[in-house]
Structure formats: structure tokens, C-alpha cells
Design a protein around this motif. Structure first.
Motif, PDB file in Angstrom:
ATOM      1  N   THR A  36       0.877  -1.129   0.061  1.00 29.33           N
ATOM      2  CA  THR A  36      -0.226  -0.181   0.094  1.00 29.33           C
ATOM      3  C   THR A  36       0.788   1.157  -0.066  1.00 29.33           C
ATOM      4  O   THR A  36       1.894   1.398   0.728  1.00 29.33           O
ATOM      5  CB  THR A  36      -1.054   0.026   1.216  1.00 29.33           C
ATOM      6  OG1 THR A  36      -1.600  -1.164   1.255  1.00 29.33           O
ATOM      7  CG2 THR A  36      -1.840   1.263   1.262  1.00 29.33           C
ATOM      8  N   ASN A  85      -2.755   1.915 -11.314  1.00 31.70           N
ATOM      9  CA  ASN A  85      -4.232   2.143 -11.016  1.00 31.70           C
ATOM     10  C   ASN A  85      -5.153   0.868 -11.357  1.00 31.70           C
ATOM     11  O   ASN A  85      -6.183   0.425 -10.737  1.00 31.70           O
ATOM     12  CB  ASN A  85      -4.556   3.487 -11.575  1.00 31.70           C
ATOM     13  CG  ASN A  85      -4.259   4.635 -10.645  1.00 31.70           C
ATOM     14  OD1 ASN A  85      -3.826   4.194  -9.597  1.00 31.70           O
ATOM     15  ND2 ASN A  85      -4.124   5.737 -11.451  1.00 31.70           N
ATOM     16  N   THR A  98      -5.906  -1.233  -6.117  1.00 31.03           N
ATOM     17  CA  THR A  98      -7.302  -0.619  -5.560  1.00 31.03           C
ATOM     18  C   THR A  98      -7.121   0.403  -4.599  1.00 31.03           C
ATOM     19  O   THR A  98      -6.085   0.687  -4.246  1.00 31.03           O
ATOM     20  CB  THR A  98      -7.875  -1.916  -4.587  1.00 31.03           C
ATOM     21  OG1 THR A  98      -7.327  -2.209  -3.632  1.00 31.03           O
ATOM     22  CG2 THR A  98      -8.473  -2.974  -5.525  1.00 31.03           C
ATOM     23  N   GLU A  99      -8.075   1.480  -4.732  1.00 31.88           N
ATOM     24  CA  GLU A  99      -7.947   2.616  -3.876  1.00 31.88           C
ATOM     25  C   GLU A  99      -7.827   2.071  -2.393  1.00 31.88           C
ATOM     26  O   GLU A  99      -8.487   1.217  -1.888  1.00 31.88           O
ATOM     27  CB  GLU A  99      -9.174   3.254  -3.865  1.00 31.88           C
ATOM     28  CG  GLU A  99      -8.990   4.128  -5.336  1.00 31.88           C
ATOM     29  CD  GLU A  99     -10.307   5.054  -5.448  1.00 31.88           C
ATOM     30  OE1 GLU A  99     -10.978   5.394  -4.345  1.00 31.88           O
ATOM     31  OE2 GLU A  99     -10.297   5.739  -6.335  1.00 31.88           O
ATOM     32  N   SER A 100      -7.174   2.812  -1.417  1.00 29.94           N
ATOM     33  CA  SER A 100      -7.081   2.692  -0.169  1.00 29.94           C
ATOM     34  C   SER A 100      -6.685   3.810   0.632  1.00 29.94           C
ATOM     35  O   SER A 100      -6.433   4.878   0.225  1.00 29.94           O
ATOM     36  CB  SER A 100      -6.096   1.556   0.181  1.00 29.94           C
ATOM     37  OG  SER A 100      -5.548   1.100   1.405  1.00 29.94           O
ATOM     38  N   ARG A 117      -2.923   3.442  -2.630  1.00 25.83           N
ATOM     39  CA  ARG A 117      -3.114   2.563  -3.583  1.00 25.83           C
ATOM     40  C   ARG A 117      -2.695   1.229  -3.212  1.00 25.83           C
ATOM     41  O   ARG A 117      -1.318   1.277  -2.759  1.00 25.83           O
ATOM     42  CB  ARG A 117      -2.592   2.894  -4.982  1.00 25.83           C
ATOM     43  CG  ARG A 117      -3.345   2.257  -6.000  1.00 25.83           C
ATOM     44  CD  ARG A 117      -4.499   2.962  -6.493  1.00 25.83           C
ATOM     45  NE  ARG A 117      -5.144   1.993  -7.465  1.00 25.83           N
ATOM     46  CZ  ARG A 117      -6.671   2.296  -7.737  1.00 25.83           C
ATOM     47  NH1 ARG A 117      -7.027   3.536  -7.502  1.00 25.83           N
ATOM     48  NH2 ARG A 117      -7.238   1.825  -8.721  1.00 25.83           N
TER      49      ARG A 117
END
Length: 394
Positions: free
Chosen positions: A286, A355, A359-361, A369
Motif C-alpha cells: 500500500t 491504478n 485498488t483505492e485505499s 493505492r
């Protein structure tokens, strides 16, 4: 004066000498014990050196002395040298020379040994014949659990820096404010299958000459656990790695955090070894500030100036540099300026690619990401893109 009075006086005078005599006997006994223990320490050191030499690690001292009487042992090793004969896949000697090593143990706590290292150290790679000079302001280590299998150990260097010798010029390679490495046997770890827990901390580290990103100071903290060991007796590292692979052992990255400016990256996962001695596994990463990192990679500049074949072999195996340059030329001929536009938007393309596989985080309250970083027989893959290749460990 009666006979009783005379006898009492004699006994009282003898009492004055009992305490000093006992103290003298105790001092002589302690002195004998200290010198005997010191001689045994030398015998143990020689036995340890002989055992290490069988594993391809040859230690030597130009001059060795023992002091510290009466309450501790101080072993001074001047002109220390280490030759690692079989610690890598190439089995080519790697040598290190240090100015001085001081090893201290307290008589009342012989299981704990503390060592201090005097800079500089000179390292020579037997494969490339490259020479490196390592300096530090303070270097020390501690080991607890001797003479049996150590239960825990630490190694700390303040202000370390590594320079490569280019003739008489020292070229900076890496430096840090502090580097700490700690290891210990995991609680409940069996003697025949020990599990090692390690912690690595790097404060204000930087690496020169590899990539501008690495030249910027960073902080790093990593906690890992090593399984698959059969014992902790001295062995060459290639043999040790083979045993780990055969036992299905692995390195579990319990937690890893790296921060460089606004960019923060954390990772966790498990890495094992393939039959070829290469890394296999996956780390879940992340990252915050990824939009700042990608422009710093300078991909559009690399494309503008021409991509070296070595770079393409790493990130896009099978693609030829000339083919890529011909492609951009053909695009410009078909639509003037199209090749240049693609080059200038290369970073955006890479960002979009990351992207698409992540996944968005959220990380520490910031947008981030998350994506997998895979290791397949030594190849490092970010999604479908190969971003590196790690050499075999044996």
C-alpha cells in the motif's frame, strides 16, 4: 595477671589477622580463577574460529590480547580480518579488514558478550575485484546466550557510509544516520526447528548512483520471521538456503514501512525459494504519494533520449530498443508529433497501469493505492510488468 587473661588477649590479637588473611586467600583464589577463565576464553575462541573456518568463514587477528582483571574479560583483536570463502553462489572469496575489535564479557554475566568495532573497514569483492571502504562513528553488537546457541543478538552502526574505491578516489554509494539489526529466537521455538524473528531499522538512509529516487533520504522499518531452519550451527549460506528450500521454509515479512518525504509504503507477505534458489512469493503493498513517485522515475525523458536495451530487458523482456525507436519514428511519420505526445505522456500511462491493477485505499489518513508485488523465480512483477530480477541465492 592470671593465665585466663593472657589467653584471652592472645585470642583477641589473632582475631585481628583472620579477616585480612581470608581476604588475601579470596583474592588469590579469584586471581587464579580469572586467569584460568581467561585462558579458557582463548581456547574457546580458537575452537570457535576453527568451527567457523569449516563453514567457509575465516577469522584472524594480527594481534590478540586479553585484559579486564578483575571483574570482566576484554579481548582486543587488532588488525582483524574476515574471509568469506563459500558464502555465495559463485563461491568466490569476499574479504573484510577492520582496524580493531574489542569484545567484553562480565565475569558475573558470561552469557552476554558486547563488541565494539573501530572504523574503517575495507571490503573486497572477489568476483568483481571491487574495493569498498566502510566508515562509521560508532559500531557495536551484543549477543546473549553464549556459549550455547545465542538467544538474541543486535548489531548497531551510527553514521555508517559506504564508498567504492575508484583508484585513489572514494565514490559515495550509501549512507545513513543509523542502521540497527536485531534478531532473536521466537518464543517456544524448538531447538531442531528454530524460528528467527528479526527487526531492521534504517534512519535517514540513502543510496547513490542507482536512481535519483534512492538518493533522497528515507526511513525504513522491517519486521520479519524466518522458518525452515534445521539448526543454528555455523554453515555456508548457500547450504543454509538449500535446507530452507527443501524444508519448505520461508521469510514472512510481518510488517515493512518505508517513508521518503510524502511517500509512504507498507508491505507484508511471504517469500520462499524456488528449486533454482530464486525468490518466490507475493507482497501486498500500500503506497501513498504514488503520483509523486512516477514522475520522478523520468520515464518520458528515458523515452525521449532512447531506451537502453538493458532497461528494456528488465521491464519488457523480448522488446528491442531499436524496434521501440522505430515505432516512435513511424508514429511521427504517420501523424506528426504523435510519437512525442506518447513519450511525454508515458508517466500518465504507467500511473494508469498501476491504478488498473490496484485498488483505492487509505494509509495513515492519506489516499493510497494497494497492489500486489509478485516474485516468480526471481523475477519481480508489478502486475504484468517485470520491474526487476533478483539473482539466485545459491
Amino acid at each position: 595477671m592470671s593465665d585466663t587473661t593472657v589467653a584471652t588477649g592472645r585470642r583477641s590479637r589473632w582475631g585481628l589477622f583472620i579477616a585480612p588473611v581470608l581476604l588475601l586467600i579470596l583474592a588469590l583464589a579469584w586471581t587464579g580463577f580469572w586467569f584460568y577463565a581467561a585462558s579458557q576464553a582463548e581456547v574457546a575462541a580458537d575452537a570457535w574460529r576453527a568451527q567457523e573456518a569449516k563453514s567457509g568463514r575465516i577469522y584472524d587477528c594480527a594481534k590478540r590480547s586479553i585484559a579486564g582483571f578483575p571483574f570482566r574479560f576484554e579481548v582486543q583483536c587488532s588488525g582483524a580480518s574476515v574471509a568469506l570463502v563459500s558464502q555465495n553462489a559463485s563461491k568466490t572469496p569476499f574479504t573484510a579488514k577492520l582496524d580493531n575489535i574489542l569484545v567484553v564479557a562480565q565475569v558475573y554475566d558470561p552469557k552476554r558478550v558486547i563488541a565494539e568495532f573501530s572504523a574503517p573497514a575495507t571490503l573486497t569483492d572477489g568476483v568483481t575485484q571491487s574495493t569498498f571502504v566502510v566508515n562509521w562513528s560508532k559500531g557495536r553488537s551484543s549477543v546473549f546466550g553464549l556459549p550455547a546457541v545465542p538467544e538474541r543478538a543486535s548489531l548497531v552502526f551510527d553514521d555508517p557510509n559506504i564508498n567504492r574505491l575508484d583508484g585513489s578516489v572514494q565514490v559515495p554509494l550509501a549512507r545513513a544516520k543509523q542502521v540497527e539489526l536485531h534478531g532473536r529466537l521466537a518464543d517456544g521455538s524448538p531447538a531442531d526447528h528454530p524460528v528467527i524473528e528479526t527487526v531492521l531499522h534504517v534512519a535517514q538512509g540513502s543510496v547513490q548512483g542507482v536512481h535519483p529516487l534512492l538518493a533522497e533520504p528515507f526511513e525504513a522499518d522491517t519486521r520479519a520471521k524466518v522458518t525452515g531452519l534445521s539448526d543454528l550451527t555455523p554453515k555456508p549460506w548457500p547450504q543454509r538456503f538449500r535446507e530452507i528450500q527443501a524444508a519448505g521454509g520461508h521469510i514472512e515479512i510481518v510488517q515493512s514501512r518505508i517513508q521518503q518525504g510524502e511517500m509512504i509504503a507498507v508491505a507484508a507477505g511471504t517469500l520462499g525459494l524456488s528449486a533454482n534458489g530464486r525468490l518466490d512469493g507475493e507482497l501486498q503493498m500500500t503506497v501513498t504519494g504514488l503520483e509523486r513517485v512516477i514522475p520522478a522515475l523520468g520515464i518520458e525523458k528515458m523515452l525521449e533520449e532512447g531506451v537502453p536495451q538493458a532497461t528494456l530487458d528488465r521491464v519488457a523482456p523480448g522488446v528491442k530498443s531499436q524496434d521501440l525507436n522505430n515505432l516512435f519514428g513511424a508514429l511521427d511519420r504517420a501523424v506528426p508529433g504523435l510519437g512525442k505526445v506518447i513519450k511525454q505522456n508515458a508517466n500518465a500511462g504507467v500511473a494508469a497501469g498501476i491504478n488498473s491493477i490496484g485498488t483505492e485505499s487509505t494509509l495513515e489518513g492519506k489516499k493510497a493505492r494497494s497492489f500486489p508485488l509478485k516474485f516468480v523465480d526471481g523475477a519481480v512483477l508489478l502486475g504484468p510488468i517485470k520491474v526487476g530480477q533478483i539473482p539466485p541465492l545459491y
